[in-house]
Design an enzyme around this catalytic site. Sequence first.
Site, short mmCIF file in Angstrom:
data_model
loop_
_atom_site.label_atom_id
_atom_site.label_comp_id
_atom_site.label_asym_id
_atom_site.label_seq_id
_atom_site.Cartn_x
_atom_site.Cartn_y
_atom_site.Cartn_z
N LYS A 30 -2.42 -13.52 47.74
CA LYS A 30 -2.41 -13.93 46.33
C LYS A 30 -1.02 -14.40 45.93
O LYS A 30 -0.05 -13.63 46.02
CB LYS A 30 -2.85 -12.80 45.41
CG LYS A 30 -2.89 -13.19 43.93
CD LYS A 30 -3.34 -12.03 43.04
CE LYS A 30 -2.22 -11.11 42.65
NZ LYS A 30 -1.29 -11.71 41.65
N ASP A 58 -3.17 -17.43 41.73
CA ASP A 58 -3.50 -16.64 40.55
C ASP A 58 -2.63 -17.10 39.36
O ASP A 58 -1.61 -16.50 39.05
CB ASP A 58 -3.25 -15.17 40.87
CG ASP A 58 -3.46 -14.24 39.68
OD1 ASP A 58 -4.21 -14.63 38.76
OD2 ASP A 58 -2.87 -13.15 39.68
N LYS A 60 -4.23 -18.01 36.22
CA LYS A 60 -4.95 -17.66 34.99
C LYS A 60 -4.85 -18.77 33.94
O LYS A 60 -4.39 -18.56 32.81
CB LYS A 60 -4.42 -16.34 34.41
CG LYS A 60 -4.52 -15.15 35.35
CD LYS A 60 -3.98 -13.89 34.70
CE LYS A 60 -4.03 -12.68 35.61
NZ LYS A 60 -3.04 -12.78 36.72
N ASP A 63 -6.25 -23.33 28.45
CA ASP A 63 -5.81 -24.45 27.62
C ASP A 63 -7.07 -25.14 27.10
O ASP A 63 -8.17 -24.60 27.21
CB ASP A 63 -4.94 -25.42 28.45
CG ASP A 63 -3.87 -26.11 27.62
OD1 ASP A 63 -4.24 -26.72 26.58
OD2 ASP A 63 -2.69 -26.06 27.99
N THR A 117 -6.30 -5.95 33.59
CA THR A 117 -6.27 -4.51 33.89
C THR A 117 -5.10 -3.80 33.22
O THR A 117 -5.00 -2.58 33.30
CB THR A 117 -6.24 -4.27 35.41
OG1 THR A 117 -5.17 -5.03 36.00
CG2 THR A 117 -7.56 -4.66 36.04
N ARG A 207 2.19 -3.90 45.15
CA ARG A 207 3.34 -3.02 45.35
C ARG A 207 3.15 -1.96 46.43
O ARG A 207 4.08 -1.69 47.20
CB ARG A 207 3.74 -2.37 44.01
CG ARG A 207 4.55 -3.30 43.14
CD ARG A 207 4.67 -2.83 41.71
NE ARG A 207 3.45 -3.08 40.95
CZ ARG A 207 3.40 -3.25 39.63
NH1 ARG A 207 4.51 -3.14 38.93
NH2 ARG A 207 2.26 -3.50 39.02
#
Length: 226
Positions: A30, A58, A60, A63, A117, A207
């Site tokens: 990603k 990614d 997102k 518009d 999230t 992470r």
Amino acid sequence: MKLCVAFDLASFDECVNLAKELKGLDLWIKIGLRSYLRDGIKLIESIKSIDEFKIFLDLKLYDIPNTMADACEELAKIDVDMINIHASAGKTAMVTIMDRLNALNKRPLVLAVSALTSFDNDEFQNLYHQGIPNAVKNFSKISYESGLDGMVCSVYESLLVKESTNKNFITLTPGIRPFKEEANDQKRVANIQCAKENLSDFIVIGRPIYKASEPRAICQEILTCI
């Protein structure tokens, strides 16, 4: 279920070195907003030259419909495998995007972001004036009807998405903490077993992998669990 490793690292070299370390593993990568704004297409090309990794870009997107469709068409040209947009952009935007992409010889998978999230239900309610479950259910139905391939949601909404649409409608679930790590800026986090029980198709882990002393070993351990 597929593992998607988030490359949210501080430099181009760190991202490339991580890709080299993960070469040969059955996973997706990603590329998020930070890395793409800094390194652009060069990073994607460099990672793909290391191995035949599948790339989830990614960004997102959110518009007006034609601007989103233009942007998605440009992303399709750089040969990424999956992209995402905000479901709250609306049905007109989603239909416009899919009409544009389906006219191409090859297109990426397109997922719609439901509720980030980082939200808990109270914070989401204050902004959207409805709870997360109802919003995700509505967003999922609209996205499915618009011809998208799936949703980005927390593990806790994955089953709801599939029940509201189709069992083959993809759910990609961020906020996975495989070995009880800290939640950090995420609110609705879960472990791998929870993701399996809720039929997540992709789990996104960042992470816990890239901050580990041996990222490849962590990935291999995760892959044995899924």
